[in-house]
Design a protein around this motif. Structure first.
Motif, PDB file in Angstrom:
ATOM      1  N   TYR A   1       0.899  -1.166  -0.050  1.00 45.48           N
ATOM      2  CA  TYR A   1       0.134   0.011  -0.120  1.00 45.48           C
ATOM      3  C   TYR A   1       0.934   1.138  -0.066  1.00 45.48           C
TER       4      TYR A   1
ATOM      5  N   GLU B   1      -2.715   5.132   0.546  1.00 39.11           N
ATOM      6  CA  GLU B   1      -3.887   4.539   0.855  1.00 39.11           C
ATOM      7  C   GLU B   1      -4.358   3.741  -0.471  1.00 39.11           C
TER       8      GLU B   1
ATOM      9  N   GLN C   1      -3.826   0.256  -2.955  1.00 41.11           N
ATOM     10  CA  GLN C   1      -3.178  -1.133  -2.939  1.00 41.11           C
ATOM     11  C   GLN C   1      -2.395  -0.896  -4.207  1.00 41.11           C
TER      12      GLN C   1
ATOM     13  N   SER D   1      -7.058  -9.287   2.696  1.00 44.77           N
ATOM     14  CA  SER D   1      -7.539  -7.859   2.335  1.00 44.77           C
ATOM     15  C   SER D   1      -6.539  -6.691   3.240  1.00 44.77           C
TER      16      SER D   1
ATOM     17  N   ARG E   1      -5.923  -2.518   4.112  1.00 44.39           N
ATOM     18  CA  ARG E   1      -6.148  -1.061   3.648  1.00 44.39           C
ATOM     19  C   ARG E   1      -4.890  -0.420   4.351  1.00 44.39           C
TER      20      ARG E   1
ATOM     21  N   SER F   1      -1.309   0.480   8.362  1.00 46.55           N
ATOM     22  CA  SER F   1      -2.180  -0.253   7.532  1.00 46.55           C
ATOM     23  C   SER F   1      -2.562  -1.582   8.337  1.00 46.55           C
TER      24      SER F   1
END
Lengths: 114, 110
Positions: A49, A52, A54, A65, A67, A74
């Motif tokens: 990442y 913000e 990916q 997953s 973020r 993160s």
């Protein structure tokens, strides 16, 4: 200067549950990458990442997953946990993506799925 | 597909010996190569970073070399100590991720 901080350090979860791991990069570092380490497969790239977004994803199922927040922290999430998800999850931070610079790793989160 | 291999897989030596750990990679198009140390159950500590334009880097008793054309790097540890016991991993940067070798588990006994 604080290093890469991962929380929690240890987790025990039951099959079918979900889990969220957190990584705070070195101050000023904007790129965060996640890796899974198992005895059989070694260290494998999960995703990266930056700002913000990916940027890159490894060969893992959609149950994995992540973020990144505006402060570069993160989180990664694993849903519907399987026994094979038991591993050491490592987070790495670097100044910028593309990694012409050095990557620094946290101490990892040891996840055990029972 | 980039593949990174480390030889030997394990090494046990008496204190004081000079050591050479080997790392080979299949695709010479790398941005850089890093050597890491990992203690049991812990994260990775970066030891040395060699940019693709460099041939070697040194830090204390550690010296790492890089030969991109042959796809090889070596980590030289001088005068080994019991505190050097750990797993040593090399990793190449492939566009925007690290690809790790299989590691060399080193034990240095007094």
């Amino acid at each position: 200067k604080a290093g890469v901080t991962q929380t929690p350090r240890y987790l025990i979860k039951t099959r079918g549950q979900q889990v969220t791991l957190s990584c705070s990069p070195i101050s000023g570092h904007r790129s965060v990458s996640w890796y899974q380490q198992t005895p059989g497969q070694g260290l494998q790239f999960l995703f990266e990442y930056f700002s913000e977004t990916q940027r890159n994803k490894g060969n893992f199922p959609g149950r994995f997953s992540g973020r990144q927040f505006s402060n570069s922290r993160s989180e990664m999430n694993v849903s519907t946990l399987e026994l094979g998800d038991s591993a050491l999850y490592l987070c790495a931070s670097s100044l910028v993506p593309g990694d012409h610079t050095e990557a620094f790793f946290g101490q990892g989160t040891r996840l055990t799925v029972v | 597909k980039q593949e990174v291999t480390q030889i030997p897989a394990a090494l046990s030596v008496p204190e004081g010996e000079n050591l050479v750990l080997n790392c080979s990679f299949t695709d010479s198009a790398i941005y850089n190569l890093q050597w890491f140390r990992q203690d049991p159950g812990k994260g990775l500590t970066s030891l040395l970073l060699i940019q693709s334009s460099q041939r070697e880097q040194t830090s204390g008793r550690l010296n790492a070399s890089l030969d991109k054309s042959s796809g090889r790097s070596t980590l030289y540890i001088a005068a080994s100590q019991p505190g050097d016991s750990a797993t040593y991993l090399c990793a190449v940067t492939d566009t925007d991720k690290l690809i790790f070798g299989t590691g060399t588990r080193l034990q240095v006994f007094p």
